[in-house]
Write an enzyme that holds these catalytic residues in place. Structure first.
Site, mmCIF file in Angstrom:
data_model
loop_
_atom_site.group_PDB
_atom_site.id
_atom_site.type_symbol
_atom_site.label_atom_id
_atom_site.label_comp_id
_atom_site.label_asym_id
_atom_site.label_seq_id
_atom_site.Cartn_x
_atom_site.Cartn_y
_atom_site.Cartn_z
ATOM 1 N N ASP A 500 27.319 95.169 107.645
ATOM 2 C CA ASP A 500 26.697 96.823 107.161
ATOM 3 C C ASP A 500 25.340 96.901 107.266
ATOM 4 O OD1 ASP A 500 26.839 94.880 105.019
ATOM 5 O OD2 ASP A 500 26.647 96.380 103.674
ATOM 6 N N GLU A 501 24.829 98.027 107.436
ATOM 7 C CA GLU A 501 23.756 98.651 106.867
ATOM 8 C C GLU A 501 22.340 97.919 107.783
ATOM 9 O OE1 GLU A 501 23.881 100.245 102.386
ATOM 10 O OE2 GLU A 501 23.146 98.088 102.558
#
Length: 829
Positions: A500-501
């Site tokens: 993620d991210e």
């Protein structure tokens, strides 16, 4: 004033700070005007130059005035520093200086305040010094819309007080439950008679009973007379059990050890909560007939020990809690930008460097401070790791309690701790003239000039997925972890690789990436590297008979639709048994979990709006926790509807009624998609969690809502089409749930596994007909009050009905141990 040295300058311990909010919504914008006052309480001055004052906060913090005596510089992540400008004349002994600041956003609660201040002298830049006191003054004006005691009162009004004898006495709620009007008297003389398949479970049961009676009951394989019997019966579900309590015996029946184990947990919750308060000579059990099985096979709690570390003993305690409430998956978040927490013997730098935080100028010996961890290495929860022996013990403990441990190795973003550790390894081996060995596990292209900034404001936290050494590293880590599971004989079916991210700008100027693009026709741009990376990780795991788990992004593909960039479920991996923890149900992603499930991905519902335990319980300045995803009180996990969660989304991230138009055109769960919802998960991210006490406060009682929703059958109110009937049914179910918490489960947790520091709620109160009325969220808890201006204590008056006294009335919920909730103040004029 010239820069002094040594004995002629301020002792850092003599520097005290006060931070306060001056104005929320400053200049009618989404920003805050605050002030930091520096006070010199010592005998020597703080010089005009030659120092920096480091702290943690939003990089948006700037001085309000262009000619301010100091300026604020962003270092990396959440670390900033204040340095003097030419207009700073020093801080003489006994004097103060006020600095006006402006920052983005509103100071909703104290978790948003700057923290972790320490001083560094320019002539010794490698050493940080702890300063004196730091005071965070609560704002006096309520421009934020903090929750009022009257609002809490209205929320609690639907709760009915239910006599304890009428409550269901097994928790979470069983599939079938009835009481037979009879009782069983349990003593230490009552043996446990267990079939051979259930030896481990019998041992755990007698160990628990020894905490009740002071001695262990006998374990036998056969016998007549009064007994607890653990009996095997073929044909029941994997985790199903039956429990019967009659005056003659307690019988738990199941096909598997897991089923017997859950029957034992039900027996433990059937016991009176007072049974653990003192050693008992006997315990009376209500006669019941229970047939039970879980709704979901994956009932998970995610524990983040990377941002702030928790000792092994606290992990074992959390496992005890999970086991009692039939949660069967510990998702263990073991690394992130701020720390690597698992010893990998072949790569010692991971823990020598990556597990330690403290002041540094280059991260070569330890990581920089984060999240208020301070300048001193090993002085806070910023540092710490599990040795191989620790992890093996955790696995063994979890395995005995039928809890699977899924390790998370966060990649390719959120990986700064690993990157810096492998940089240190590289430097060590290069000095030894071992270039090939030095480069073997490097996680970044040394010639990469890419510029990026992650959501958490790091500019150096993403692994370069074009490097062969990245995969050599991940294979080594994977194989060493698998060896630990093999040593224990613990099951492992998957490793979670994060995903993620990762911010824009990553990899764009990496020569290693350009080389991959030139040789691989499937990699045309940096977006394609995503699928390249997780394809290789998937292949690596399949070779080891594992499947890939990750955050939702591992199942998504970036595409252009109608000229706009958007994300769709990636068809390339849809049938690869990817398990995705989907947290994002905000904004345009409200339906993301259902889109991925409908597309073929195995989905664990981890919705931020209902499951993120690190979010503050309420919108109150003193209430700890984050609020970017809203506020999460006890009710939100409880009222979550897994197969139709848009129906249960009642409020937005500001706790205001949600506009139902937000759901227009959103994808609903199909029957095929429904089969891909494998379970529920509640994560507890630890940015604001530095102690076991804070962890338990954020965890409980919210976790019990997850336990209920993951185990218990689909409630009537969730599927009732008539809104009025659904609300009535919900209010009845909610009343029973909070009565069970207040009168049975939380009193039990005062003592279970050493006792838990669960949150005591805030009293609801308002003036009605000239009198102060009060109520509680958890019936069974008592309200104490004062009228003399003092904060209530356990010896204050007990609230039993409307208070007619005039003036300032302070109320507080206080339990029998003296632990208390926030003080509520009502003016009765």
């Amino acid at each position: 004033m010239q820069a002094q040295t040594g004995a002629n300058r301020l002792n850092p311990k003599d520097l005290n700070l006060t931070w306060e909010v001056v104005e929320e919504g400053y200049q009618n914008k989404n920003q805050t005007h605050s002030a930091l006052t520096l006070q010199n309480t010592g005998q020597n001055p703080l010089p005009a130059t030659g120092w920096s004052l480091y702290f943690h906060g939003s990089p948006s913090f700037k001085t309000k005035d262009t000619n301010a005596p100091v300026k604020i510089e962003h270092v990396n992540g959440d670390l900033l520093r204040i340095v003097p400008t030419a207009s700073f004349s020093g801080l003489s002994a006994g004097s103060t200086k006020r600095v006006e600041l402006v920052s983005a956003g509103q100071m909703v609660n104290e978790s948003r305040a700057p923290e972790g201040f320490y001083l560094v002298w320019n002539d010794n830049p490698a050493k940080g010094y702890t300063i004196g006191s730091v005071v965070n003054k609560k704002p006096t004006q309520n421009k934020i819309g903090w929750i009022a005691s009257g609002e809490i009162y209205e929320q609690n009004k639907v709760i009915k007080d239910i006599p304890v004898e009428k409550l269901t006495k097994v928790f979470p709620t069983p599939s079938q439950y009835s009481e037979n009007g009879q009782r069983f008297t349990l003593t230490s003389a009552v043996p446990v008679i267990a079939d051979n398949a259930f030896t481990n479970e019998a041992a755990l049961l007698t160990e628990y009973l020894s905490t009740v009676f002071g001695q262990k009951p006998a374990v036998k394989t056969s016998g007549t007379g009064k007994a607890i019997r653990l009996q095997q019966k073929q044909g029941m579900g994997e985790e199903a059990y039956e429990l019967q309590v009659t005056p003659q015996q307690v019988v738990i029946t199941a096909s598997t050890p897991a089923g017997i184990f859950y029957g034992i947990q039900s027996l433990k919750t059937l016991m009176p909560p007072s049974a653990l308060a003192t050693k008992q000579s006997s315990v009376t059990l209500t006669g019941v007939n229970v047939k039970d099985a879980p709704r979901f096979g994956h009932r998970a709690f995610m524990m983040d020990v990377a941002r702030n570390f928790q000792q092994k003993e606290e992990v074992l305690k959390v496992l005890d809690l999970m086991a009692l409430y039939k949660l069967n998956v510990l998702h263990f978040h073991l690394n992130d930008d701020e720390g690597w927490r698992l010893e990998i013997p072949a790569l010692p730098e991971l823990t020598q460097i990556g597990s330690r935080r403290g002041h540094t100028s280059d991260d070569s010996q330890n990581l920089q401070p984060s999240l208020g961890s301070g300048p001193d290495v090993d002085a806070s929860s910023g540092s710490g790791y599990y040795s191989k022996a620790d992890y093996v013990e955790i696995l063994r403990y979890a395995n005995a309690r039928h809890i699977k441990v899924i390790p998370e190795i966060e990649t390719p973003g959120h990986a700064r701790a690993a990157i810096k550790a492998m940089d240190a390894r590289y430097e060590r081996l290069m000095k030894e003239g071992k270039q090939a060995e030095a480069e073997k596990y490097l996680l970044r292209d040394l010639k990469d000039k890419s510029v990026y900034r992650s959501v958490q404001n790091w500019n150096d936290n993403v692994i370069d997925v074009a490097l062969p050494s990245t995969y050599t590293f991940l294979e080594k880590v994977t194989d060493e972890i698998l060896a630990m599971y093999k040593e224990v004989g613990a099951p492992i079916e998957t490793i979670h690789f994060g995903g993620d991210e990762v911010p824009p700008g990553v990899w764009e100027k990496s020569p290693a990436v350009q080389k991959v693009m030139a040789s691989n026709s499937n990699v045309k741009n940096t977006d394609d590297l995503w699928y390249y990376f997780f394809g290789k990780i998937n292949d690596m795991l399949k070779e080891r008979n594992l499947y890939l788990s990750g955050w939702e992004e591992i199942g998504m593909r970036k595409v252009k639709q109608n000229g706009k960039t958007t994300y769709i479920a990636n068809p390339d991996f849809a049938n690869e048994n990817f398990h995705v923890d989907v947290w994002n149900n905000l904004g345009s992603n409200i339906d993301l979990a259902y889109r991925l499930a409908n597309a073929g991905y195995k989905v664990v519902l981890t919705n931020v709006t209902n499951m993120y335990l690190d979010l503050a319980y309420q919108k109150a300045y003193e209430e700890p926790g984050l609020n970017w995803g809203g506020f999460l009180d006890v009710d939100k996990p409880f009222y979550f509807i897994p197969y139709d969660y848009m129906k249960n989304m009642k409020v937005d991230t500001e706790n205001k009624p949600i506009n139902r138009n937000a759901f227009a055109g959103k994808e609903r769960l199909t029957e095929a998609g429904k089969k891909n919802i494998v379970g529920l998960q509640a994560p507890l991210w630890s940015e604001t969690v530095r102690t076991p006490e804070r962890l338990e406060y954020m965890l409980l009682p919210k976790l019990l809502g997850l336990a209920e929703r993951a185990w218990a059958p689909d409630p009537v109110w969730a599927t009732e089409a008539d809104a009025g009937k659904s609300e009535t049914a919900y209010n009845e179910a909610w009343s029973e749930f909070v009565n069970i918490l207040g009168k049975r489960e939380l009193p039990r947790l005062n003592h279970y596994a050493g006792g838990f520091n669960y949150r005591i709620p805030t009293a609801g109160a308002k003036v009605e007909n000239g009198k102060v009325v009060a109520n509680v969220q958890l019936p069974g808890m008592e309200v104490r009050y004062t009228t003399d201006g003092a904060d209530p204590t356990l010896s204050s008056k007990l609230y039993t009905g409307p208070i007619s006294e005039k003036g300032t009335v302070k109320l507080r919920i206080i339990d029998s141990t003296g632990r208390a909730g926030r003080v509520t103040t009502v003016e009765n004029k």
